[in-house]
Scaffold this active site. Structure first.
Site, PDB file in Angstrom:
ATOM      1  N   HIS A  52      -4.738 -13.003  -8.930  1.00  0.00           N
ATOM      2  CA  HIS A  52      -5.939 -13.665  -9.451  1.00  0.00           C
ATOM      3  C   HIS A  52      -5.720 -15.130  -9.750  1.00  0.00           C
ATOM      4  O   HIS A  52      -4.829 -15.492 -10.509  1.00  0.00           O
ATOM      5  CB  HIS A  52      -6.373 -12.985 -10.754  1.00  0.00           C
ATOM      6  CG  HIS A  52      -6.858 -11.587 -10.577  1.00  0.00           C
ATOM      7  ND1 HIS A  52      -8.199 -11.274 -10.500  1.00  0.00           N
ATOM      8  CD2 HIS A  52      -6.181 -10.420 -10.452  1.00  0.00           C
ATOM      9  CE1 HIS A  52      -8.330  -9.961 -10.343  1.00  0.00           C
ATOM     10  NE2 HIS A  52      -7.134  -9.420 -10.316  1.00  0.00           N
ATOM     11  N   VAL A 185      16.252   6.498 -18.811  1.00  0.00           N
ATOM     12  CA  VAL A 185      16.718   6.318 -20.194  1.00  0.00           C
ATOM     13  C   VAL A 185      16.312   7.541 -21.003  1.00  0.00           C
ATOM     14  O   VAL A 185      15.130   7.892 -21.067  1.00  0.00           O
ATOM     15  CB  VAL A 185      16.127   5.042 -20.812  1.00  0.00           C
ATOM     16  CG1 VAL A 185      16.513   4.928 -22.284  1.00  0.00           C
ATOM     17  CG2 VAL A 185      16.605   3.824 -20.039  1.00  0.00           C
ATOM     18  N   CYS A 412       3.200   4.675  13.792  1.00  0.00           N
ATOM     19  CA  CYS A 412       1.949   4.050  13.348  1.00  0.00           C
ATOM     20  C   CYS A 412       2.131   2.593  12.928  1.00  0.00           C
ATOM     21  O   CYS A 412       1.257   1.780  13.152  1.00  0.00           O
ATOM     22  CB  CYS A 412       1.350   4.834  12.185  1.00  0.00           C
ATOM     23  SG  CYS A 412       1.026   6.564  12.573  1.00  0.00           S
ATOM     24  N   CYS A 445      -0.591   8.474  10.117  1.00  0.00           N
ATOM     25  CA  CYS A 445      -0.081   9.846  10.201  1.00  0.00           C
ATOM     26  C   CYS A 445       0.763  10.193   8.977  1.00  0.00           C
ATOM     27  O   CYS A 445       1.239  11.317   8.844  1.00  0.00           O
ATOM     28  CB  CYS A 445       0.664  10.106  11.498  1.00  0.00           C
ATOM     29  SG  CYS A 445       2.450   9.803  11.495  1.00  0.00           S
ATOM     30  N   CYS A 450       7.642   9.914  11.714  1.00  0.00           N
ATOM     31  CA  CYS A 450       8.886   9.259  11.301  1.00  0.00           C
ATOM     32  C   CYS A 450       9.630  10.010  10.209  1.00  0.00           C
ATOM     33  O   CYS A 450      10.835   9.798  10.025  1.00  0.00           O
ATOM     34  CB  CYS A 450       8.613   7.833  10.857  1.00  0.00           C
ATOM     35  SG  CYS A 450       7.587   7.709   9.384  1.00  0.00           S
TER      36      CYS A 450
END
Lengths: 490, 421
Positions: A52, A185, A412, A445, A450
């Site tokens: 922003h 932690v 992809c 996909c 992959c």
């Protein structure tokens, strides 16, 4: 593991990594701990990446907004925004200057948009007023039915948040900060004047703690008795990621009143729809990022009022988010436990974190940490080459240097084996860690092709069994047994 | 240097191999098959169950065995086989850009056969609410992990969708000692083949919950449970019917999508119903010289039909390359009428015999399949999951009126057994 250090930064989001990088400029020992299997796992993963330039949106609804205009939140966001470009250049972070449009499709809310303009101008932000025709020329895909009150802020930017967070982390790592993923932690105590940070992987003795745990910061602060009466306010939203074939859906980031819907482009080409429902949620549910069926229906209908051609079929992924709705950032040393610096960063985080980091350094100095600037701090970092974005000649050069950059693994997003291996070299240990660093599995996909290959590459590069590879750390293992194993157990 | 290649076939699965072999047999000198995987055969490689080739080879083979027949033939014929090559782009003038460890390669063949197959619908496509822990796989990915990589997911499996891959995996997982707690299907009937319903679900006593869906996923890091609910006729969950099923693995088998991103880059026109290219009776797309066959055109249920269909694509590509493309005799558009979901091919342009591959919309008993005025056929049972194959002989096709531009296909209740015209 028992470590001794000067500063432990808890939280690997934009706040923690920005602070870690800042610390790495000094001759201090620092360790960043992140509970998830990969850094950038909390708000920073879920946020849309709107950098922003004008933060009227964040203060305009406050009755006392005039007091805010010269206040710390505005200063932090403005300074942070100014730091962004230089940082992106030093750290080789891709971003796009898209600009943003604030508008309404309901003439009852023109006064809101007008109020936004007034506050913006008081902030010194220059806006451009657009009439309906201009707006529709710029943005042909938005509804032609009702378009009222439109203002363009031409300087807003978009970034893929993991690109920013990971760049900061790599820079911190390069300059000597230790980054521990999959390290949660569990407790904080005191011993011999030092803070003892107990994690699932051992303890760290440290002089100072920086609590940058975002939506978990209250929980972490309580562990160290370092919460000085503040409380986190949380809300939930939903985000739709659209198929890349919708690239160019909007040129600008478009925010619509009163629903606060945001439709925006993405550095990757996959437009986002942020359905800013702002459902309140309690701190007990701070990790509940589930999506709800009722939200889908409502959000799809609302998105269609802005983009009439929007079809839910175009959604390749939707996810829920939990974010801080605190009125202010909390940036202070705890009075109860002066060894803890709370750095609880809220929206706009991508810019604010950059300005908050040096503030935290100042506080640490005031609390007694000796900070001597390093002479050999290296501010630069080059990103992993993105095959997808390269020209044919650049690709040829890259493959000639390392043939693995020619082996495309993610169909992809056209991510290569070379990139995945480099991501692992630079710290990815999980499937999601690879995803955020090099985008394998982010496409339409969703890892269908992959996925098994990334798992195999992780196992090979890390020299660990396939069954110990996780999606996101902890016990999120993908595979559990070898074939026939269960039959042998019989 | 651009090697001169006559025909490039994209995809080395059953479709690509059949097309390449046919083209080579028809005399095309230089045929190259490109595949992104480390092995040929496409998905056949991981389909270790049998039932392949019952019609085409009159034998009962496993997937890899069926594939091997074609792989051996392709090698014997001297077809160039490029593995671990990813096609990145096809331009409208048939320029192919591909990448591999050997570098970026540009090919400019005379003709292309698209045989990229399809991908699975995933959990995001159906938007199941809840968390996203590890343990969620599409059925095909799970199949790859188990049958090729040699690893199993976590015990206690729920399968969403009764597509063929899902049902096959139900059996596979059971045989590996994982309990399949339920197969959940939103339709009132199984969406895959009846053969699989019997051999994979009922034979293994796996609970089949028809008319149900998964309404929520639970578990932060690893999958812990899913809630399922009954659905009404609009597929909306019925409040009050929710049950929790504890599980460690969720498989998704809700449909396949022809993978046509490359087709789009080439400017190939797609049919929104099938998700694949619009093709004529020579399996040619709207781009002259670009042909297509197999699952990339429309999702098949029998690999035998994939082979036949793709052989036609390969033969047509050969004709094209040799300059022997038959002149367009006529243009007749197949039209999906009542009861019909899709018909491939979409257009008839020759006077040769044509095999129509038809899918109906709903399961129905005792129906008549009607093709224009030239053929009616009574069918005892039709199902969306079972593709209908209708051969239109040259003589039959001559019966189409000369002026007709369309050939409507419909499927309606009624008719008699043995009524055929």
């Amino acid at each position: 593991m028992i470590e001794k250090t000067d500063v432990v930064v808890i939280g690997g989001g934009v706040a923690g990594t920005a602070i870690a990088r800042e610390l790495s400029k000094y001759n201090v020992k620092a360790i960043l701990v992140e509970r998830n299997g990969s850094i950038c796992a909390g708000q920073s993963k879920a946020t849309i990446g709107w950098v922003h330039g004008n933060i009227a949106l964040f203060i305009m609804y406050r009755k006392d907004y005039r007091q805010e205009l010269k206040g710390i939140t505005v200063k932090i966001a403005t300074d942070g925004f100014k730091l962004f470009d230089q940082l992106a250049s030093q750290l080789d972070i891709p971003y796009i200057r898209t600009g943003s449009l604030i508008m309404t499709i309901n003439d009852k809310h023109v006064s809101d948009v007008e109020h936004f303009r007034i506050v913006s101008e008081e902030l010194g932000s220059k806006l451009v007023e657009l009439d309906k025709d201009d707006a529709l020329t710029l943005e042909p895909n938005i509804t032609k039915k009702y378009v009222f009150g439109v203002y363009e802020a031409p300087y807003d930017k978009i970034v893929f948040p993991p690109d920013l967070v990971i760049a900061l982390a790599e820079s911190a790592d390069k300059n000597g900060v230790k980054l521990l993923q999959n390290t949660e932690v569990r407790g904080i105590s005191e011993k011999n004047g030092l803070q003892v940070v107990e994690t699932n992987r051992g303890s760290i003795m440290t002089r100072f703690i920086v609590n940058a745990a975002g939506t978990n910061a209250d929980k972490v602060a309580d562990m160290a008795d370092a919460r000085d009466g503040w409380e986190n306010v949380l809300f939930r939203n939903q985000i739709f990621v659209l198929d890349k074939r919708n690239e160019g859906l909007t040129r600008n980031i478009i925010m619509q009143w009163p629903e606060n819907y945001v439709v925006m482009p993405h550095v990757n080409g996959t437009p986002l729809i942020a359905c800013n429902n702002y459902y309140p949620t309690s701190v007990e549910n701070r990790d509940d990022t589930r999506t709800k069926i009722e939200w889908f229906h409502e959000n799809i209908v609302n998105a269609q009022t802005l983009i009439p051609t929007f079809s839910p079929k175009e959604i390749i992924k939707s996810y829920g988010t939990v974010s801080l709705g605190n009125k202010e950032h909390i940036i202070e040393a705890s009075k109860k436990n002066p060894s803890v610096i709370n750095a609880v960063v809220k929206a706009p985080g991508m810019s604010s974190a950059l300005a908050i980091a040096p503030m935290v350094i100042d506080i640490l100095a005031k609390q007694g940490l000796k900070l001597m600037k390093k002479t050999d701090f290296d501010p630069y970092r080059t990103r992993i080459p993105r095959f997808h974005d390269l020209s044919d000649n650049e690709r040829r050069t890259l493959i000639a240097k390392n043939p693995r950059y020619g082996h495309v693994v993610c169909r992809c997003e056209h991510v290569t084996e070379g990139e995945i291996i480099e991501a692992i070299k630079r710290g990815a240990r999980t499937v999601d860690g690879v995803k955020f660093r090099v985008h394998a599995g982010l496409g339409r996909c969703q890892g269908g092709f992959c996925g098994p290959r990334v798992v195999g590459i992780l196992a090979k590069e890390l020299n660990i069994p396939v069954t110990s590879i996780t999606k996101k750390g902890g016990n999120s293992n993908i595979l559990y047994h070898e074939t026939k194993e269960l039959l042998k157990q019989g | 240097m651009t090697p001169q290649i006559d025909l490039v076939v994209i995809g080395g699965g059953p479709a690509g191999l059949a097309a390449a072999i046919k083209a080579k047999e028809r005399g095309v000198p230089n045929v190259t098959v490109i595949d992104r995987d480390e092995f040929l055969g496409g998905l056949l490689h991981q389909c270790i169950h049998d039932g392949f080739g019952l019609h085409y080879l009159k034998e009962d083979l496993t997937g890899p065995e069926y594939a091997y027949r074609f792989i051996k033939k392709a090698k014997d014929l001297g077809i160039n086989l490029l593995l671990e090559h990813m096609v990145l782009d096809i331009s409208p003038n048939k320029k192919i850009t591909m990448s591999s460890k050997n570098g970026l390669i540009i090919l400019k063949p005379k003709a292309i056969v698209l045989a990229m197959g399809c991908r699975e619908k995933n959990i995001e496509n159906i938007r199941i609410p809840g968390t996203r822990p590890a343990g969620i796989f599409t059925a095909g990915v799970a199949q790859r992990y188990i049958n090729i990589e040699g690893f199993l997911p976590r015990k206690d499996v729920v399968i969403l969708g009764s597509g063929d891959v899902g049902m096959i995996m139900a059996r596979r997982l059971s045989l590996e000692g994982l309990e399949v707690k339920a197969v959940v299907e939103v339709l009132p009937y199984v969406s895959g083949l009846i053969k699989n319903e019997i051999q994979c679900i009922h034979d293994f006593d796996i609970p089949l919950l028809l008319g149900h869906t998964v309404t929520e996923i639970r578990g932060q890091q690893q999958l812990e449970a899913v809630t399922i609910a009954k659905v009404d006729k609009n597929w909306k969950p019925i409040v009050g019917t929710e049950q929790l099923i504890k599980c460690g693995t969720l498989l998704i088998s809700v449909g396949l999508i022809p993978e046509n991103e490359l087709s789009l880059s080439a400017g190939v026109e797609l049919d929104p119903v099938t998700g694949g290219p619009i093709v004529n009776d020579r399996m040619e797309t709207n781009i002259p010289g670009i042909f297509a066959g197999g699952n990339v055109v429309h999702v098949h249920d029998l690999v035998d039909n994939v082979s036949w269909e793709s052989e036609l694509a390969g033969a047509s590509a050969a004709e094209y390359i040799m300059g022997e493309t038959p002149p367009i005799a006529r243009v007749i558009h197949l039209q999906a009428g009542p009861g019909i979901r899709s018909i491939v091919p979409h257009i008839i342009t020759t006077e040769r015999e044509v095999t129509l591959y038809i899918r109906v919309k709903k399961p129905k008993r005792n129906v008549t399949l009607r093709i224009g005025d030239i053929l009616t056929e009574f069918k005892r049972m039709v199902r969306p999951s079972e593709m209908l194959k209708v051969r239109l002989s040259i003589e039959k096709l001559k019966e189409i009126n000369k002026g007709d531009k369309t050939l409507p296909v419909s499927c309606y209740q009624g008719g008699r057994k043995n009524a055929r015209s």
